[in-house]
Design a protein around this motif. Sequence first.
Motif, short mmCIF file in Angstrom:
data_model
loop_
_atom_site.label_atom_id
_atom_site.label_comp_id
_atom_site.label_asym_id
_atom_site.label_seq_id
_atom_site.Cartn_x
_atom_site.Cartn_y
_atom_site.Cartn_z
N LEU A 172 0.81 -1.13 0.08
CA LEU A 172 0.00 -0.17 -0.08
C LEU A 172 1.01 1.35 -0.15
CD1 LEU A 172 -2.37 -1.23 2.74
CD2 LEU A 172 -2.65 -1.65 0.46
N ILE A 173 0.59 2.08 -0.88
CA ILE A 173 1.50 3.43 -1.24
C ILE A 173 0.65 4.73 -0.99
CG2 ILE A 173 3.14 4.46 -2.61
CD1 ILE A 173 3.37 1.69 -4.20
N THR A 174 1.39 5.50 -0.33
CA THR A 174 0.54 7.10 -0.19
C THR A 174 1.79 7.80 0.07
OG1 THR A 174 -1.25 8.15 0.56
CG2 THR A 174 -0.21 7.05 2.29
N CYS A 175 1.56 9.10 -0.03
CA CYS A 175 2.21 10.25 0.15
C CYS A 175 2.58 10.44 1.77
CB CYS A 175 2.15 11.60 -0.53
SG CYS A 175 2.00 11.60 -2.27
N THR A 176 3.59 11.14 2.25
CA THR A 176 3.88 11.26 3.54
C THR A 176 3.23 12.88 3.60
OG1 THR A 176 6.00 12.47 3.04
CG2 THR A 176 6.12 10.04 3.82
N LEU A 177 3.28 13.27 4.82
CA LEU A 177 2.47 14.41 5.14
C LEU A 177 2.92 15.69 4.14
CD1 LEU A 177 0.04 15.50 6.42
CD2 LEU A 177 1.54 16.10 8.42
N SER A 178 4.12 15.52 4.10
CA SER A 178 4.82 16.59 3.48
C SER A 178 4.70 16.55 1.89
CB SER A 178 6.40 16.63 3.79
OG SER A 178 7.14 15.42 3.05
N GLY A 179 4.59 15.32 1.56
CA GLY A 179 4.44 15.07 0.10
C GLY A 179 5.87 14.65 -0.51
N GLU A 180 6.75 14.96 -0.05
CA GLU A 180 8.22 14.50 -0.54
C GLU A 180 8.63 13.07 -0.39
OE1 GLU A 180 10.76 17.24 1.63
OE2 GLU A 180 9.70 19.12 0.97
N GLN A 181 7.94 12.37 0.20
CA GLN A 181 8.38 10.99 0.55
C GLN A 181 7.13 10.21 0.34
OE1 GLN A 181 10.91 11.40 3.92
NE2 GLN A 181 12.26 10.64 2.71
N ARG A 182 7.30 8.77 0.30
CA ARG A 182 6.10 7.75 0.19
C ARG A 182 6.18 6.64 1.48
NH1 ARG A 182 5.57 11.30 -2.79
NH2 ARG A 182 5.55 11.33 -4.99
N LEU A 183 4.89 6.80 1.97
CA LEU A 183 4.78 5.73 2.88
C LEU A 183 4.39 4.34 2.58
CD1 LEU A 183 4.16 4.85 5.95
CD2 LEU A 183 1.75 5.64 5.63
N ILE A 184 5.29 3.35 2.81
CA ILE A 184 4.83 2.02 2.17
C ILE A 184 4.60 1.15 3.29
CG2 ILE A 184 5.95 0.15 0.87
CD1 ILE A 184 5.98 2.66 -0.53
N VAL A 185 3.43 0.32 3.15
CA VAL A 185 2.79 -0.70 4.09
C VAL A 185 2.82 -1.87 3.21
CG1 VAL A 185 0.96 -1.26 5.57
CG2 VAL A 185 1.53 1.06 5.41
#
Length: 199
Positions: A172-185
């Motif tokens: 599962l992929i989304t942006c971090t709060l800053s939008g500069e990185q990606r959160l990966i679950v």
Amino acid sequence: MRKGKSLIGLALIVVGMVFVSIPLYHEWQQTKGVSALEGALASLEVDPLHGSSQELTTEWTQEELEEVKTLEIPSIELEQYVLGETTEENLALALTQINPNQAPEDGNFSIAGHRGYRGDRHFRQLSNVSDGDEVRLTADGKTYVYEVNSISIVDPTQTDVLDDSDDPEITLITCTLSGEQRLIVKGVLVEIIEEAQAV
């Protein structure tokens, strides 16, 4: 001088209202799109004897509607549609499958989603998922149950998180709060429940 300050104040109020209205407009558009999708899915009643369905008068084809999956993460009270292809239009509406035509039991099944503007839309609460949490993907009369085993933050260029694997897993992929990185679950497949068993 006084008139100038009044005009500046008025201009700031208008600018503020525009900034507040943008996310509200996007949310309204998304709600309207999801309602239309739900209506189209409800009209997709297949006749078990003839394999036919009602004539669709929506922007989605029958094939596209049949590809719609649902994703549930009970720990964050998430339940969202997963559309079969990642496009800007689909991402604005729901979660999306990154590799079209891939089955959930085949390798690394990856799903992308925006963070959303507020509330529980899209993957807004994904950062609250923990190791061991359950992820449920329902498709084609089966529910695929995954257990989260990895949570990480990566740069957008780090696409190896989408690489296929020998064992069935979900990403599962989304942006971090800053939008500069990606959160990966990531999660591993632990069970497949047939529709008859789920009832």
